[in-house]
Design a protein around this motif. Sequence first.
Motif, PDB file in Angstrom:
ATOM      1  N   TYR A  54     -64.760 -66.945  -8.610  1.00  0.00           N
ATOM      2  CA  TYR A  54     -65.574 -66.919  -9.837  1.00  0.00           C
ATOM      3  C   TYR A  54     -67.096 -66.780  -9.694  1.00  0.00           C
ATOM      4  CZ  TYR A  54     -60.621 -67.811 -11.410  1.00  0.00           C
ATOM      5  OH  TYR A  54     -59.076 -67.513 -12.056  1.00  0.00           O
ATOM      6  N   SER A  73     -55.589 -75.289 -21.944  1.00  0.00           N
ATOM      7  CA  SER A  73     -56.962 -76.502 -22.704  1.00  0.00           C
ATOM      8  C   SER A  73     -56.101 -76.861 -23.421  1.00  0.00           C
ATOM      9  CB  SER A  73     -57.773 -75.051 -23.641  1.00  0.00           C
ATOM     10  OG  SER A  73     -59.054 -75.970 -24.281  1.00  0.00           O
ATOM     11  N   MET A  81     -74.490 -71.342 -13.763  1.00  0.00           N
ATOM     12  CA  MET A  81     -74.563 -72.423 -14.524  1.00  0.00           C
ATOM     13  C   MET A  81     -76.184 -72.629 -14.284  1.00  0.00           C
ATOM     14  SD  MET A  81     -71.535 -73.461 -14.405  1.00  0.00           S
ATOM     15  CE  MET A  81     -72.189 -75.077 -14.940  1.00  0.00           C
ATOM     16  N   TYR A 115     -69.763 -67.959 -12.097  1.00  0.00           N
ATOM     17  CA  TYR A 115     -70.274 -67.419 -13.757  1.00  0.00           C
ATOM     18  C   TYR A 115     -71.228 -68.145 -13.504  1.00  0.00           C
ATOM     19  CZ  TYR A 115     -65.726 -67.296 -15.980  1.00  0.00           C
ATOM     20  OH  TYR A 115     -64.448 -66.033 -16.166  1.00  0.00           O
ATOM     21  N   ARG A 142     -65.794 -78.042  -5.975  1.00  0.00           N
ATOM     22  CA  ARG A 142     -65.596 -77.745  -7.779  1.00  0.00           C
ATOM     23  C   ARG A 142     -66.121 -76.598  -8.404  1.00  0.00           C
ATOM     24  NH1 ARG A 142     -64.827 -82.124 -10.416  1.00  0.00           N
ATOM     25  NH2 ARG A 142     -66.218 -81.645 -12.459  1.00  0.00           N
ATOM     26  N   MET A 195     -66.301 -64.542  -2.794  1.00  0.00           N
ATOM     27  CA  MET A 195     -66.057 -65.936  -4.317  1.00  0.00           C
ATOM     28  C   MET A 195     -65.280 -65.464  -5.820  1.00  0.00           C
ATOM     29  SD  MET A 195     -68.183 -68.072  -6.414  1.00  0.00           S
ATOM     30  CE  MET A 195     -69.515 -69.297  -5.323  1.00  0.00           C
ATOM     31  N   ASN A 221     -67.744 -79.041 -20.663  1.00  0.00           N
ATOM     32  CA  ASN A 221     -67.003 -78.176 -21.046  1.00  0.00           C
ATOM     33  C   ASN A 221     -66.918 -78.751 -22.365  1.00  0.00           C
ATOM     34  OD1 ASN A 221     -64.268 -79.067 -21.596  1.00  0.00           O
ATOM     35  ND2 ASN A 221     -63.760 -78.134 -19.562  1.00  0.00           N
ATOM     36  N   LYS A 225     -66.915 -73.653  -7.316  1.00  0.00           N
ATOM     37  CA  LYS A 225     -65.757 -72.507  -7.033  1.00  0.00           C
ATOM     38  C   LYS A 225     -64.925 -72.551  -8.452  1.00  0.00           C
ATOM     39  CE  LYS A 225     -65.502 -70.134  -2.663  1.00  0.00           C
ATOM     40  NZ  LYS A 225     -64.646 -69.499  -1.720  1.00  0.00           N
ATOM     41  N   TRP A 226     -64.558 -73.731  -9.556  1.00  0.00           N
ATOM     42  CA  TRP A 226     -62.969 -72.952  -9.894  1.00  0.00           C
ATOM     43  C   TRP A 226     -63.820 -73.367 -11.445  1.00  0.00           C
ATOM     44  CZ3 TRP A 226     -61.683 -78.363 -11.497  1.00  0.00           C
ATOM     45  CH2 TRP A 226     -61.776 -79.389 -10.844  1.00  0.00           C
ATOM     46  N   LYS A 227     -64.555 -74.776 -11.311  1.00  0.00           N
ATOM     47  CA  LYS A 227     -65.229 -75.727 -12.260  1.00  0.00           C
ATOM     48  C   LYS A 227     -65.566 -74.456 -13.671  1.00  0.00           C
ATOM     49  CE  LYS A 227     -65.814 -79.942 -15.231  1.00  0.00           C
ATOM     50  NZ  LYS A 227     -66.154 -78.832 -15.412  1.00  0.00           N
ATOM     51  N   PRO A 228     -66.516 -73.624 -13.376  1.00  0.00           N
ATOM     52  CA  PRO A 228     -66.860 -72.641 -14.845  1.00  0.00           C
ATOM     53  C   PRO A 228     -66.519 -71.648 -15.012  1.00  0.00           C
ATOM     54  CG  PRO A 228     -68.431 -72.720 -12.370  1.00  0.00           C
ATOM     55  CD  PRO A 228     -67.386 -73.704 -11.976  1.00  0.00           C
ATOM     56  N   ALA A 229     -65.367 -72.136 -14.037  1.00  0.00           N
ATOM     57  CA  ALA A 229     -64.164 -70.886 -14.600  1.00  0.00           C
ATOM     58  C   ALA A 229     -63.306 -71.357 -15.614  1.00  0.00           C
ATOM     59  CB  ALA A 229     -62.952 -70.007 -13.476  1.00  0.00           C
ATOM     60  N   ILE A 230     -62.684 -72.554 -15.636  1.00  0.00           N
ATOM     61  CA  ILE A 230     -61.557 -74.095 -16.431  1.00  0.00           C
ATOM     62  C   ILE A 230     -63.083 -74.195 -17.694  1.00  0.00           C
ATOM     63  CG2 ILE A 230     -61.239 -76.490 -16.571  1.00  0.00           C
ATOM     64  CD1 ILE A 230     -59.494 -74.997 -14.921  1.00  0.00           C
ATOM     65  N   ASP A 231     -64.579 -73.631 -17.520  1.00  0.00           N
ATOM     66  CA  ASP A 231     -65.376 -74.195 -18.451  1.00  0.00           C
ATOM     67  C   ASP A 231     -64.806 -73.397 -19.492  1.00  0.00           C
ATOM     68  OD1 ASP A 231     -66.040 -76.697 -17.322  1.00  0.00           O
ATOM     69  OD2 ASP A 231     -67.378 -76.044 -16.822  1.00  0.00           O
ATOM     70  N   ALA A 232     -64.907 -71.545 -19.078  1.00  0.00           N
ATOM     71  CA  ALA A 232     -65.150 -70.943 -19.647  1.00  0.00           C
ATOM     72  C   ALA A 232     -64.047 -70.007 -20.492  1.00  0.00           C
ATOM     73  CB  ALA A 232     -65.135 -69.570 -19.042  1.00  0.00           C
ATOM     74  N   LEU A 233     -63.053 -71.003 -20.021  1.00  0.00           N
ATOM     75  CA  LEU A 233     -61.627 -70.604 -20.581  1.00  0.00           C
ATOM     76  C   LEU A 233     -61.277 -71.926 -21.921  1.00  0.00           C
ATOM     77  CD1 LEU A 233     -58.563 -69.742 -20.432  1.00  0.00           C
ATOM     78  CD2 LEU A 233     -58.073 -71.855 -19.231  1.00  0.00           C
ATOM     79  N   ILE A 234     -61.496 -73.156 -21.211  1.00  0.00           N
ATOM     80  CA  ILE A 234     -62.036 -74.515 -22.570  1.00  0.00           C
ATOM     81  C   ILE A 234     -62.878 -73.868 -23.512  1.00  0.00           C
ATOM     82  CG2 ILE A 234     -62.120 -76.491 -22.849  1.00  0.00           C
ATOM     83  CD1 ILE A 234     -61.195 -77.384 -20.389  1.00  0.00           C
TER      84      ILE A 234
END
Lengths: 72, 199
Positions: free
Chosen positions: B3, B50, B7, B5, A23, B1, B15, A25-34
């Motif tokens: 992405y 989204s 935390m 970002y 997670r 990597m 989110n 690896k990909w969750k922050p990208a999804i969070d940023a998008l949403i």
Amino acid sequence: MIRDKTHQEQVERWANFVRDNPREKWKPAIDALINSQYNMAAKFYKNLQKTSEGRIIYERLKKERLKLKNNN
Amino acid sequence: MIYNYKMERGVSDKNILEDFTIKFCKIIEKHVKYIVVSGFVAISHGRSRSTEDIDMIIERISKDKFLQMHKDIINGGFQCIQSRLAEDIFEYLDKGDSIRYVKKGTFLPPEMEIKFAKDMLDELQIKNRRKFPFTGLDIWFSDIETNIAFKEELLKGDKDYKDADHLRFIYKDQINENLINEIKKMIKNLRLKEKNDKR
């Protein structure tokens, strides 16, 4: 409906990435998008309220959306 | 990597959409059995898109029970965009329409769209509801096969096909195709027939 092959391939690539990676690896990208979708909308409505013309539009949008009855 | 970002320490990894849904579901859970269906199921499984609304189906409940639940929803920091009168809001639900809640003090999405279970298909979805550890969310969802069936057989929009494909890739080798076909048959009989009869 004609489905675009390259879109389909991208869905597959991304889904495989999500499935095969942790997670973090990909969750922050999804969070940023949403988050950006909601933040951009909020920013737009905030900006609308800065001018008199914008405030009229804002109130109209608000009235249309909040179909509140005269029961305040 | 791909992405990277960062935390912040101690900051929730949820989110805006997840945060809204978790808070709302916690309130609903106290009053009635619910399921979250459709787009949010795919999004919480990592689909990179989204949505403005989260779709929820709840068991049919009495007016009194609804009034109590609505009171809790309001106290929880949400408001219904159709009316401030709880009795009016119940009427929407009772007639088979959806009701929509947003965060108090705003009229912007995300919004929770709630409907009563309307037929055997909805009741079955509630009966077979699931939590998916993969999502990291303590939320009740309808099962994956049903979501795929609805998206491929009834909704059929571009984003719906992509959502269905995403779920198929995520749960590759675990999906019960026979079940999807059975649900699609039910959709044809219960939903598409009704849709065509109305025309």
